[in-house]
Design a protein around this motif. Structure first.
Motif, PDB file in Angstrom:
ATOM      1  N   THR A   1       0.829  -1.210   0.000  1.00 47.46           N
ATOM      2  CA  THR A   1       0.000   0.000   0.000  1.00 47.46           C
ATOM      3  C   THR A   1       0.861   1.256   0.000  1.00 47.46           C
ATOM      4  OG1 THR A   1      -0.127  -0.090   2.434  1.00 47.46           O
ATOM      5  CG2 THR A   1      -1.887  -1.171   1.193  1.00 47.46           C
ATOM      6  N   TRP A   2       2.114   1.161  -0.429  1.00 47.54           N
ATOM      7  CA  TRP A   2       3.023   2.305  -0.425  1.00 47.54           C
ATOM      8  C   TRP A   2       2.541   3.352  -1.433  1.00 47.54           C
ATOM      9  CZ3 TRP A   2       6.713   3.582   2.878  1.00 47.54           C
ATOM     10  CH2 TRP A   2       7.620   4.575   2.532  1.00 47.54           C
ATOM     11  N   PRO A   3       2.448   4.645  -1.025  1.00 47.20           N
ATOM     12  CA  PRO A   3       1.805   5.651  -1.888  1.00 47.20           C
ATOM     13  C   PRO A   3       2.689   6.255  -2.970  1.00 47.20           C
ATOM     14  CG  PRO A   3       2.406   6.630   0.223  1.00 47.20           C
ATOM     15  CD  PRO A   3       2.765   5.180   0.314  1.00 47.20           C
ATOM     16  N   THR A   4       4.031   6.166  -2.839  1.00 46.56           N
ATOM     17  CA  THR A   4       4.918   6.804  -3.818  1.00 46.56           C
ATOM     18  C   THR A   4       5.654   5.733  -4.629  1.00 46.56           C
ATOM     19  OG1 THR A   4       6.744   6.976  -2.211  1.00 46.56           O
ATOM     20  CG2 THR A   4       5.183   8.810  -2.304  1.00 46.56           C
ATOM     21  N   THR A   5       6.747   6.126  -5.281  1.00 45.55           N
ATOM     22  CA  THR A   5       7.473   5.213  -6.179  1.00 45.55           C
ATOM     23  C   THR A   5       8.559   4.454  -5.419  1.00 45.55           C
ATOM     24  OG1 THR A   5       7.129   6.833  -7.936  1.00 45.55           O
ATOM     25  CG2 THR A   5       8.690   5.066  -8.380  1.00 45.55           C
ATOM     26  N   ILE A   6       8.698   3.174  -5.718  1.00 41.33           N
ATOM     27  CA  ILE A   6       9.742   2.330  -5.121  1.00 41.33           C
ATOM     28  C   ILE A   6      10.589   1.731  -6.241  1.00 41.33           C
ATOM     29  CG2 ILE A   6      10.245   0.250  -3.779  1.00 41.33           C
ATOM     30  CD1 ILE A   6       7.701   0.650  -2.249  1.00 41.33           C
ATOM     31  N   LEU A   7      11.908   1.718  -6.036  1.00 40.44           N
ATOM     32  CA  LEU A   7      12.827   0.965  -6.894  1.00 40.44           C
ATOM     33  C   LEU A   7      13.646   0.074  -5.968  1.00 40.44           C
ATOM     34  CD1 LEU A   7      14.046   0.346  -9.654  1.00 40.44           C
ATOM     35  CD2 LEU A   7      15.643   2.230  -9.310  1.00 40.44           C
ATOM     36  N   VAL A   8      13.447  -1.238  -6.076  1.00 40.96           N
ATOM     37  CA  VAL A   8      14.064  -2.182  -5.138  1.00 40.96           C
ATOM     38  C   VAL A   8      14.920  -3.192  -5.883  1.00 40.96           C
ATOM     39  CG1 VAL A   8      11.977  -3.609  -5.161  1.00 40.96           C
ATOM     40  CG2 VAL A   8      13.620  -3.886  -3.311  1.00 40.96           C
ATOM     41  N   VAL A   9      16.113  -3.437  -5.351  1.00 39.88           N
ATOM     42  CA  VAL A   9      16.974  -4.527  -5.819  1.00 39.88           C
ATOM     43  C   VAL A   9      16.861  -5.653  -4.801  1.00 39.88           C
ATOM     44  CG1 VAL A   9      19.346  -5.266  -6.256  1.00 39.88           C
ATOM     45  CG2 VAL A   9      18.590  -3.019  -7.027  1.00 39.88           C
ATOM     46  N   SER A  10      16.459  -6.820  -5.240  1.00 39.22           N
ATOM     47  CA  SER A  10      16.304  -7.946  -4.322  1.00 39.22           C
ATOM     48  C   SER A  10      16.552  -9.257  -5.049  1.00 39.22           C
ATOM     49  CB  SER A  10      14.901  -7.940  -3.707  1.00 39.22           C
ATOM     50  OG  SER A  10      14.718  -9.052  -2.852  1.00 39.22           O
ATOM     51  N   HIS A  11      17.101 -10.218  -4.296  1.00 39.08           N
ATOM     52  CA  HIS A  11      17.313 -11.557  -4.860  1.00 39.08           C
ATOM     53  C   HIS A  11      16.188 -12.496  -4.450  1.00 39.08           C
ATOM     54  CE1 HIS A  11      18.928 -11.884  -0.711  1.00 39.08           C
ATOM     55  NE2 HIS A  11      18.375 -13.068  -0.794  1.00 39.08           N
ATOM     56  N   ASP A  12      15.281 -12.011  -3.585  1.00 38.61           N
ATOM     57  CA  ASP A  12      14.212 -12.851  -3.043  1.00 38.61           C
ATOM     58  C   ASP A  12      13.031 -12.848  -4.008  1.00 38.61           C
ATOM     59  OD1 ASP A  12      12.099 -13.984  -1.579  1.00 38.61           O
ATOM     60  OD2 ASP A  12      12.997 -13.361   0.323  1.00 38.61           O
ATOM     61  N   ARG A  13      12.864 -13.949  -4.712  1.00 41.50           N
ATOM     62  CA  ARG A  13      11.821 -14.044  -5.736  1.00 41.50           C
ATOM     63  C   ARG A  13      10.429 -13.880  -5.140  1.00 41.50           C
ATOM     64  NH1 ARG A  13      11.621 -18.260 -10.657  1.00 41.50           N
ATOM     65  NH2 ARG A  13      13.826 -17.814 -10.491  1.00 41.50           N
ATOM     66  N   GLU A  14      10.186 -14.509  -3.970  1.00 41.08           N
ATOM     67  CA  GLU A  14       8.867 -14.414  -3.343  1.00 41.08           C
ATOM     68  C   GLU A  14       8.573 -12.984  -2.897  1.00 41.08           C
ATOM     69  OE1 GLU A  14       6.741 -16.840  -3.411  1.00 41.08           O
ATOM     70  OE2 GLU A  14       8.208 -18.149  -4.358  1.00 41.08           O
ATOM     71  N   PHE A  15       9.588 -12.269  -2.426  1.00 44.68           N
ATOM     72  CA  PHE A  15       9.418 -10.875  -2.015  1.00 44.68           C
ATOM     73  C   PHE A  15       9.041 -10.011  -3.218  1.00 44.68           C
ATOM     74  CE2 PHE A  15      11.245  -6.616  -1.390  1.00 44.68           C
ATOM     75  CZ  PHE A  15      10.618  -6.241  -0.199  1.00 44.68           C
ATOM     76  N   LEU A  16       9.716 -10.212  -4.338  1.00 44.76           N
ATOM     77  CA  LEU A  16       9.405  -9.450  -5.552  1.00 44.76           C
ATOM     78  C   LEU A  16       7.992  -9.766  -6.040  1.00 44.76           C
ATOM     79  CD1 LEU A  16      12.761  -9.682  -7.550  1.00 44.76           C
ATOM     80  CD2 LEU A  16      11.858  -7.696  -6.350  1.00 44.76           C
ATOM     81  N   ASN A  17       7.608 -11.029  -5.991  1.00 46.15           N
ATOM     82  CA  ASN A  17       6.259 -11.393  -6.424  1.00 46.15           C
ATOM     83  C   ASN A  17       5.190 -10.724  -5.560  1.00 46.15           C
ATOM     84  OD1 ASN A  17       6.997 -13.036  -8.572  1.00 46.15           O
ATOM     85  ND2 ASN A  17       7.167 -14.862  -7.303  1.00 46.15           N
ATOM     86  N   ALA A  18       5.496 -10.543  -4.277  1.00 45.95           N
ATOM     87  CA  ALA A  18       4.511  -9.966  -3.360  1.00 45.95           C
ATOM     88  C   ALA A  18       4.444  -8.448  -3.452  1.00 45.95           C
ATOM     89  CB  ALA A  18       4.831 -10.382  -1.922  1.00 45.95           C
ATOM     90  N   VAL A  19       5.554  -7.782  -3.833  1.00 48.15           N
ATOM     91  CA  VAL A  19       5.647  -6.323  -3.691  1.00 48.15           C
ATOM     92  C   VAL A  19       5.528  -5.574  -5.010  1.00 48.15           C
ATOM     93  CG1 VAL A  19       7.182  -4.426  -3.017  1.00 48.15           C
ATOM     94  CG2 VAL A  19       6.960  -6.434  -1.549  1.00 48.15           C
ATOM     95  N   VAL A  20       6.291  -5.965  -6.042  1.00 48.68           N
ATOM     96  CA  VAL A  20       6.480  -5.089  -7.207  1.00 48.68           C
ATOM     97  C   VAL A  20       5.308  -5.177  -8.180  1.00 48.68           C
ATOM     98  CG1 VAL A  20       8.973  -5.312  -6.995  1.00 48.68           C
ATOM     99  CG2 VAL A  20       7.752  -6.777  -8.611  1.00 48.68           C
ATOM    100  N   THR A  21       5.127  -4.075  -8.904  1.00 47.11           N
ATOM    101  CA  THR A  21       4.139  -4.018  -9.990  1.00 47.11           C
ATOM    102  C   THR A  21       4.803  -4.082 -11.360  1.00 47.11           C
ATOM    103  OG1 THR A  21       4.233  -1.589 -10.006  1.00 47.11           O
ATOM    104  CG2 THR A  21       2.566  -2.629  -8.599  1.00 47.11           C
TER     105      THR A  21
END
Length: 716
Positions: free
Chosen positions: A382-402
């Protein structure tokens, strides 16, 4: 140094914008504009030097107003925009121009000029903070000394360490967007290059991020993901100045500030208002001042605090800290009492509390346990602004990024959807590109056969020419550049007969009155694939050290096979690598007497080959350093692995290769990790460290994840 005419024009503009300009400020600004402008590379540098001083002169002006004025002054003094006609020639004035007269005669309805000429204000009083003047002068002096030192270093021919550099193409549209009143928070970087020393990381790349979307930046180790984040954070790639950026990279500096206050102080506007309210009340209570202006200002402060809901800030900060694992007692502790890992969590909490326009996260899950990761996933959704994340965790990326931004072959490709959608779309795109390339190549070869056959046949000359023109018109397609497959190979070892490692009735604590484990009974053999999970602070690392034999139980026994050779990996070992040596020299220093080719072969087993093996360790990415540490660990030919968070900084492909290599390994494995995918690939047994004991979860990672989610739901 600027021409005197230009400096006089700049001062006249300044006086027209700030009628309350007193002599002290005038002399200070005039000194900068006439003698020191060469020390300012950008408008932002000039604004940093005189902006705060100008804001003090007129409280009605915003920082954007002052930045626009600095931009005009900068253009005049640098002669980049002002004074140049549409043909690129300098304009020549035929008569003196009186700016004040021009301002009075302007039509007030003319929007083109109303933002340039400002009405004189009735209040001519000046309230300038001389301390800010001195501070600004000190900054200029420091910048001059730094530039002189850099020039001296270059002239002496001394060695300069490789650093990242960038070049970027800017358009008139970008300048218009950044200076207009209708400011956008979308980010558009077009046709930019990034290099690290002589290595080109990005060439003619584009980066477009829509405000409010969450982007995952993925790519191989060492390809430039962290470098790109740092350049965005340091404004080395031009982003509109009104966009606030926060990069969570370094841990919070430990001092006597309480953890909760450290987070609250991030909201500088709220913090400054709270401090002002405290100071006004002290003056009123002491009776030293009873000015009605103080009461009026106090009412304004209370109103501003009420509008921003300042009273809810402590609760929001406490919720964020609790989600990241800080107990109520820990939230009251001072920051210097926390370890580096907890200070990194504190830095993440400060970023989440601040809510910048662009939040940059580099491997945010590295220091978190499963519970904190699940909480962070839910919070960022539910983060209101822009996020740019580097992550190796596939499940984390599936849950967070658009969206996914894929960095490869010196460009950035954008994909809609999470990581799983990215892999499907990318594989399909590569297949189609390969089919298109193969079809065109076959067509080209067919035409070329005809040309070669009848090239010297006069009767077919017109047909040959026609075919040649057809070949020229065909679009040139390049073959797909496939990324090399990652392979990790652990050395072969002999299988050990059970029991290999066992703890019987172990009690352990750093004092008999404060036990960490009670009546601990666990065992493992040569075929074990065990993952240890639990909250941070539950004792996972302590359990590993007991299994390693580094810590002695107070009571009970540790039983190990007489031929056991344990290979232990942790992030601590990565940090202890000698950064001044190359990878070959690191192995040779620890295990001397081998030929250079042997060390190269060992490093090659973990993907550190060719030129990488001869580069200083300090220039390697985090994932490449981890591979060097793996190679160093494997030099002893272990027959049992104990791995503490081995996936930190590894890319997706290397994590998958690690899983395959561990499955082929003939010895036993005990793993501490929060990477759900790796746990599912490797582990057949799950140990939960909780309440001073170890419990075996028959349902594996799925059962543990369900327990954590139920616990978080109960807290909410």
């Amino acid at each position: 140094m600027a021409a005197s005419g230009d400096s006089r024009l700049a001062i006249e503009i300044l006086q027209s914008c700030f009628p309350a300009l007193d002599e002290a400020v005038k002399e200070y600004v005039e000194g900068i504009l006439t003698g020191g402008l060469d020390d300012f590379d950008t408008v932002e540098d000039l604004h940093e030097a005189i902006g705060n001083v100008l804001v003090e002169l007129d409280p009605d002006k915003t920082q954007d107003d002052v930045l626009e004025i600095c931009d005009r002054l900068f253009c005049i003094m640098k002669q980049t925009d002002s004074g140049i006609d549409k043909n690129g020639h300098m304009k020549i004035l035929t008569a003196p121009v009186h700016l004040g007269s021009l301002a009075e005669n302007l039509d007030e309805t003319c929007e083109e000029h109303s933002s340039i000429w400002l009405d004189r204000r009735k209040n001519n009083s000046s309230q300038v903070d001389l301390k800010k003047l001195e501070k600004a002068e000190a900054k200029i002096k420091q910048k001059q000394e730094k530039r002189t030192q850099q020039t001296s270093t270059k002239s002496n021919g001394s060695h300069v360490e490789n650093t990242a550099t960038a070049s970027q193409q800017s358009s008139r549209k970008d300048k218009t967007d950044s200076s207009s009143s209708c400011k956008t928070f979308d980010i558009r970087l077009e046709n930019f290059d990034v290099a690290y020393g002589e290595k080109v990381l990005l060439k003619g790349a584009d980066l477009v991020m829509a405000f409010g979307r969450r982007y995952g930046l993925v790519g191989r180790n060492g390809i430039g993901k962290t470098t790109l984040l740092r350049m965005l954070a340091n404004q080395e790639l031009r982003i509109p100045s009104h966009i606030s950026i926060l990069h969570v990279e370094q841990e919070v500096v430990g001092d006597d500030t309480v953890a909760l206050d450290s987070v609250l102080q991030c909201d500088t506007r709220r913090y400054n208002l709270m401090q002002e309210e405290k100071q006004i009340n002290e003056k009123l209570n002491s009776g030293s001042e009873t000015d009605s202006r103080l009461n009026s200002r106090l009412a304004e402060v209370y109103h501003e605090l009420e509008v921003m809901e300042a009273d809810r800030a402590p609760a929001r900060a406490g919720t964020i800290l609790a989600g990241l694992g800080f107990s109520p007692e820990m939230q009251r502790r001072i920051t210097r009492e926390f370890s580096g890992g907890w200070r990194m969590r504190l830095a993440l909490a400060r970023a989440l509390f601040t809510i910048p326009d662009l939040l940059l996260l580099d491997e945010p899950t590295n220091m978190l346990d499963m519970k904190a990761i699940i909480w962070l996933e839910n919070y960022l959704q539910t983060w209101p602004t822009t996020i740019l994340v580097v992550s190796h965790d596939r499940e984390f990326l599936n849950a967070v990024v658009t969206d996914i931004l894929h960095l490869h072959t010196r460009i950035i490709d954008a994909y809609r959807g999470d990581y799983e959608a990215f892999t499907r779309t990318r594989n399909e795109r590569l297949k189609n590109q390969q089919k298109e390339y193969d079809a065109q190549k076959q067509y080209r070869d067919h035409i070329q056969v005809f040309i070669d056959r009848f090239r010297y046949n006069a009767n077919r000359a017109s047909q040959v020419q026609s075919k040649l023109k057809l070949l020229e018109k065909l679009p040139e397609l390049k073959p797909i550049e496939k990324e090399s497959e990652v392979n990790l190979r652990f050395p072969e070892c002999n299988k050990l007969n059970p029991p290999v490692l066992q703890l019987d009735e172990v009690n352990f604590g750093y004092s008999p009155d404060n036990l960490i484990f009670q009546k601990l009974n666990v065992s493992c053999d040569a075929t074990s694939r065990i993952c240890i999970v639990g909250e941070n602070g539950a004792g996972k690392t302590t359990l590993l050290k007991i299994l390693l034999g580094e810590l002695e139980p107070i009571t009970g026994f540790r039983i190990g096979h007489r031929n056991i050779r344990i290979g232990y990996f942790s992030q601590h070992h990565v940090d202890q690598l000698d950064m001044s040596l190359c990878s070959i020299e690191v192995l040779a220093a620890k295990f001397p007497g081998k030929p250079s080719e042997f060390y190269r072969q060992q490093l090659g087993s973990f993907g550190v080959s060719g030129e990488l093996a001869t580069r200083p360790v300090t220039s390697l990415s985090g994932g490449q350093k981890s591979r060097v540490a793996f190679a160093l660990m494997a030099m002893t030919v272990p027959n049992f692995f104990i791995l503490d968070e081995p996936t930190n900084h590894l890319d997706m492909e290397t994590i998958e290769a690690l899983g395959k290599a561990l499955n082929k390994f003939l010895g036993g494995v005990i793993l501490v990790s929060h990477d759900e995918r790796l746990i599912r690939v490797i582990c057949t047994e799950l140990w939960l460290v909780k309440d001073k004991t170890v419990t075996v979860l028959e349902g594996g990672i799925s059962e543990y994840k369900k327990l954590v989610e139920d616990e978080l739901a109960a807290q909410n």
